[in-house]
Scaffold this motif. Sequence first.
Motif, mmCIF file in Angstrom:
data_model
loop_
_atom_site.group_PDB
_atom_site.id
_atom_site.type_symbol
_atom_site.label_atom_id
_atom_site.label_comp_id
_atom_site.label_asym_id
_atom_site.label_seq_id
_atom_site.Cartn_x
_atom_site.Cartn_y
_atom_site.Cartn_z
ATOM 1 N N TYR A 86 13.375 19.546 64.886
ATOM 2 C CA TYR A 86 14.702 20.574 65.217
ATOM 3 C C TYR A 86 14.141 21.828 65.190
ATOM 4 C CZ TYR A 86 15.371 19.629 60.200
ATOM 5 O OH TYR A 86 15.980 19.689 59.430
ATOM 6 N N ASP A 87 15.182 22.835 64.831
ATOM 7 C CA ASP A 87 15.162 24.140 64.875
ATOM 8 C C ASP A 87 16.201 25.076 63.323
ATOM 9 O OD1 ASP A 87 13.320 24.684 66.517
ATOM 10 O OD2 ASP A 87 14.527 24.819 68.235
ATOM 11 N N GLY A 88 15.359 24.868 62.715
ATOM 12 C CA GLY A 88 16.830 25.322 61.610
ATOM 13 C C GLY A 88 17.683 26.015 61.414
ATOM 14 N N ALA A 89 18.511 26.461 60.626
ATOM 15 C CA ALA A 89 19.689 28.132 60.792
ATOM 16 C C ALA A 89 19.237 28.880 61.004
ATOM 17 C CB ALA A 89 20.052 27.439 59.814
ATOM 18 N N ASP A 90 17.735 29.031 60.353
ATOM 19 C CA ASP A 90 16.800 29.760 59.736
ATOM 20 C C ASP A 90 16.122 30.504 60.902
ATOM 21 O OD1 ASP A 90 15.349 28.129 60.024
ATOM 22 O OD2 ASP A 90 14.576 28.795 57.630
ATOM 23 N N GLY A 91 15.602 29.789 62.229
ATOM 24 C CA GLY A 91 15.212 29.586 63.860
ATOM 25 C C GLY A 91 13.699 29.290 63.380
ATOM 26 N N TYR A 95 10.782 19.026 60.007
ATOM 27 C CA TYR A 95 10.331 18.014 60.962
ATOM 28 C C TYR A 95 11.118 17.239 59.980
ATOM 29 C CZ TYR A 95 7.142 20.337 63.304
ATOM 30 O OH TYR A 95 6.361 21.353 64.489
ATOM 31 N N ALA A 96 11.737 16.126 60.797
ATOM 32 C CA ALA A 96 12.747 14.504 59.958
ATOM 33 C C ALA A 96 11.798 13.190 60.213
ATOM 34 C CB ALA A 96 14.011 14.525 60.002
ATOM 35 N N ILE A 97 11.165 12.386 59.164
ATOM 36 C CA ILE A 97 10.549 11.585 59.151
ATOM 37 C C ILE A 97 11.790 9.998 58.768
ATOM 38 C CG2 ILE A 97 8.623 9.400 58.381
ATOM 39 C CD1 ILE A 97 7.603 12.032 57.463
#
Length: 115
Positions: A86-91, A95-97
């Motif tokens: 996913y794209d974080g707030a900082d752009g 990644y999430a496992i």
Amino acid sequence: MESAVNKVVLSGFAGADAEVKNFGSQKLAKVNLAINENYRNSSGEEVKRVQWFNLIFWNAKAELAEAQVKKGTALTIEGRLQTNSYDGADGKKRYAIEIVVGDVVIKEKEKKEMF
């Protein structure tokens, strides 16, 4: 090449009540699983640390988690690893496992309040 295997078995304690979402005919439950680890470092000191894992339950297993998984509930799960991005707030891409739960054993009588 041998067939690939994506299997994980974990045993620990729920960090909070199951968080449930409905998507039409499908149900999703998320649970954070805490696993306490104790070991001695190179200086001989005992180190206590908690590892956290994100569990995903779908449909009937999500209903089971919703009804029975509360903070401190002891769980043993078998599942598979899944990586999401996913794209974080900082752009930046993050990644999430997660572990998609296939089988679960809920030990109702064994609870732990502190992690």
